[in-house]
Design an enzyme around this catalytic site. Structure first.
Site, PDB file in Angstrom:
ATOM      1  N   PHE B 133       0.856  -1.194   0.000  1.00 24.30           N
ATOM      2  CA  PHE B 133       0.000   0.000   0.000  1.00 24.30           C
ATOM      3  C   PHE B 133       0.891   1.242   0.000  1.00 24.30           C
ATOM      4  O   PHE B 133       0.566   2.252   0.617  1.00 24.30           O
ATOM      5  CB  PHE B 133      -0.906   0.016   1.233  1.00 24.30           C
ATOM      6  N   CYS B 135       3.664   2.024  -2.863  1.00 22.15           N
ATOM      7  CA  CYS B 135       4.343   2.567  -4.048  1.00 22.15           C
ATOM      8  C   CYS B 135       3.648   3.853  -4.492  1.00 22.15           C
ATOM      9  O   CYS B 135       2.445   3.869  -4.743  1.00 22.15           O
ATOM     10  CB  CYS B 135       4.361   1.551  -5.173  1.00 22.15           C
ATOM     11  N   CYS B 342      42.117  21.008  17.414  1.00 21.60           N
ATOM     12  CA  CYS B 342      41.522  22.015  16.519  1.00 21.60           C
ATOM     13  C   CYS B 342      42.517  22.373  15.418  1.00 21.60           C
ATOM     14  O   CYS B 342      43.714  22.547  15.677  1.00 21.60           O
ATOM     15  CB  CYS B 342      41.168  23.260  17.338  1.00 21.60           C
ATOM     16  N   CYS B 348      33.625  26.532  12.896  1.00 22.32           N
ATOM     17  CA  CYS B 348      32.726  26.618  14.057  1.00 22.32           C
ATOM     18  C   CYS B 348      32.394  28.069  14.376  1.00 22.32           C
ATOM     19  O   CYS B 348      31.251  28.415  14.668  1.00 22.32           O
ATOM     20  CB  CYS B 348      33.339  25.906  15.261  1.00 22.32           C
TER      21      CYS B 348
END
Lengths: 73, 429
Positions: B133, B135, B342, B348
């Site tokens: 039920f 597609c 870092c 960031c």
């Protein structure tokens, strides 16, 4: 002013009123923030209203109120 | 070594990895090759009145070098006569009696049509049925697939018709092209479904060629919407599985489908309530043998967790999936940048400065080198910096004690309402 400083200013105002013996009587929220009514004893003994703008302060005031309720329960 | 076998509403398989009803399960040749590779089950490509397909059927969305982040298709159900498929199903089941062979079915929403196909398919020894039920393309224009699946009453009645004659467990496969999948899942259960599977593909148009102005894919200059699947849809599928798993009114087992490519994906779906999983796009991308890694990985994971059976995973995270209004507003995390890891790319800082809360400062360290530092008091814990950071381990999201009692939005609103003597705002449910 940083977001934290804005909150901290409002928090100090809340703490100061609570320290003086006021308690929260009403919180009305609308588009402009939270209008908090503090009373000392009965309303006619003294009433102060704070308009809280920051999210953290609006959170803080209810947290304080809940803690107060629990402490007095 | 853990027990990987599952039992989905009475359908048993040696592991939780099934092929979904799709091009990889079109023929007995393919399904048998899949079983040789180790797949625990297969849902045969949908059986029904044989269709005619177009040429040019698939398209993929590649994103920043990642091939097949999403996959789109306009292929329909089987184009082969039922008897041809049934003969191959019989042979496959005979050769691999321990594997789950489930027949996907799609016919017009008429009681006699369902009765006819169920009887014929069950006669060759399938282990279960899956009602398609879901597609969204082609068949839906003919009143089947998602067109049926978007009407809860039609899902219920068709499931009921199937259950009138079915001797094997019935799985109802749900479409995600609906506002609230739990409504349809509940109606499937009311109709007597033994299990639900989700999700089928999502309505999609893979792209438009900006030079020719054709759709992608196109069939002689014209296109039509297709069904989208692959890794890009996994979060959508996982959410829908979780919503059904936590809804006691659904209350039947779930077969998880949608972007599952690895054993880790499978574990996530099972933790969120799936008994087993179905895979398609990853197989179309990499072939049947990916199941070897999936089985090995799952085995090792279960051993590491000290679990004897894969079934112990099912539903373990469901209780942790809640409503927004029930989340603790006083919980707090902040970002911390590990300067030793870092690489000073500043992504960031840019992300935070431009699109979040401006709390990552670019400073100069004591040694004169540039460093990035989070002003933790201003950090709202949004995670964005750690999401955009390309250096592994450079940013941790750290839980901090806010010192406050837990308080959810719903609790807050209830307190305010009680205080004011009337309801001030609706709860989030």
């Amino acid at each position: 002013m940083s977001a934290f400083e804005e909150f901290d200013k409002e928090r100090r105002e809340i703490d100061e009123l609570l320290f003086k013996g006021y308690h929260v009587a009403a919180i009305r929220e609308d588009l402009d923030g939270a209008k908090v009514t503090f009373v000392m004893g009965k309303p006619d003994k003294g009433q102060v209203t704070l308009l809280l703008l920051t999210a953290d302060a609006r959170k803080y005031i209810v947290t304080r109120y809940m803690e107060g309720k629990r402490a007095n329960a | 070594m853990a027990d990987l076998s599952i039992d989905l509403a009475g359908i048993k398989s040696p592991n939780p990895f099934w092929l979904a009803s799709a091009p990889p399960t079109n023929t007995g040749y393919q399904v048998q090759r899949a079983f040789e590779a180790g797949w625990g089950g297969a849902v045969w490509k949908t059986l029904g009145d044989p269709i005619i397909n177009t040429s040019s059927r698939f398209a993929a969305v590649h994103f920043n070098g990642q091939r097949v982040a999403g996959f789109n298709n306009i292929e329909l159900i089987t184009d082969r006569p039922l008897e041809v498929n049934l003969k191959e199903i019989y042979e496959t089941k005979k050769r691999f009696p321990d594997r789950a062979v489930v027949a996907s079915l799609m016919v017009e929403p008429k009681r006699e049509k369902w009765h006819e196909i169920v009887k014929r398919v069950e006669d060759v020894g399938v282990d279960g049925l899956e009602l398609n039920f879901g597609c969204p393309h082609g068949m839906a224009e003919r009143g089947m697939g998602a067109a049926s699946g978007q009407q809860p009453d039609l899902v219920e009645s068709q499931t009921y018709w199937v259950k009138e004659v079915a001797r094997t467990p019935v799985i109802v496969k749900l479409t995600p092209n609906i506002t609230d999948i739990t409504v349809v899942a509940r109606h499937a259960a009311k109709g007597g479904a033994d299990a639900v599977s989700m999700i089928n593909t999502i309505n999609s148009l893979a792209g438009v060629d900006i030079h020719t102005w054709n759709t992608i894919p196109h069939v002689g200059g014209k296109g039509a919407h297709g069904g989208y699947c692959g890794p890009a849809v996994k979060p959508i599928a996982l959410s829908m599985v979780a919503e059904c798993a936590r809804d006691s009114r659904v209350g039947i087992p779930i077969s998880g489908i949608g972007g599952i490519s690895t054993w880790q994906d499978a574990v996530e779906f099972m933790l969120m309530g799936a008994t087993g999983v179905q895979v398609c796009t990853a197989v179309m991308h990499h072939g049947f043998r990916i199941v070897e890694d999936m089985i090995d990985g799952l085995n090792n994971y279960l051993d590491e967790k000290g679990l004897a059976s894969v079934t112990e995973l099912t539903g373990k995270s469901v209780e942790r999936y809640s409503n927004w209004g029930d989340l603790n507003l006083n919980y707090k995390v902040v970002a911390r940048i590990n300067t030793d890891k870092c690489i000073n790319c500043n992504k960031c800082h840019i992300a935070c400065e431009d699109t979040s809360h401006q709390c990552i400062d670019m400073l100069t360290g004591a040694d004169g080198k540039a460093i990035l530092k989070v002003r933790e008091e201003d950090c709202v814990g949004c995670n964005l910096c750690s999401i955009v950071c390309p250096a592994e381990g450079a940013i941790d999201m750290v839980e901090v004690d806010s010192g406050e009692v837990p308080m959810t939005w719903n609790e807050r609103q209830q307190e305010i309402a009680r205080l004011n003597g009337s309801h001030s705002e609706a709860e989030v449910v």
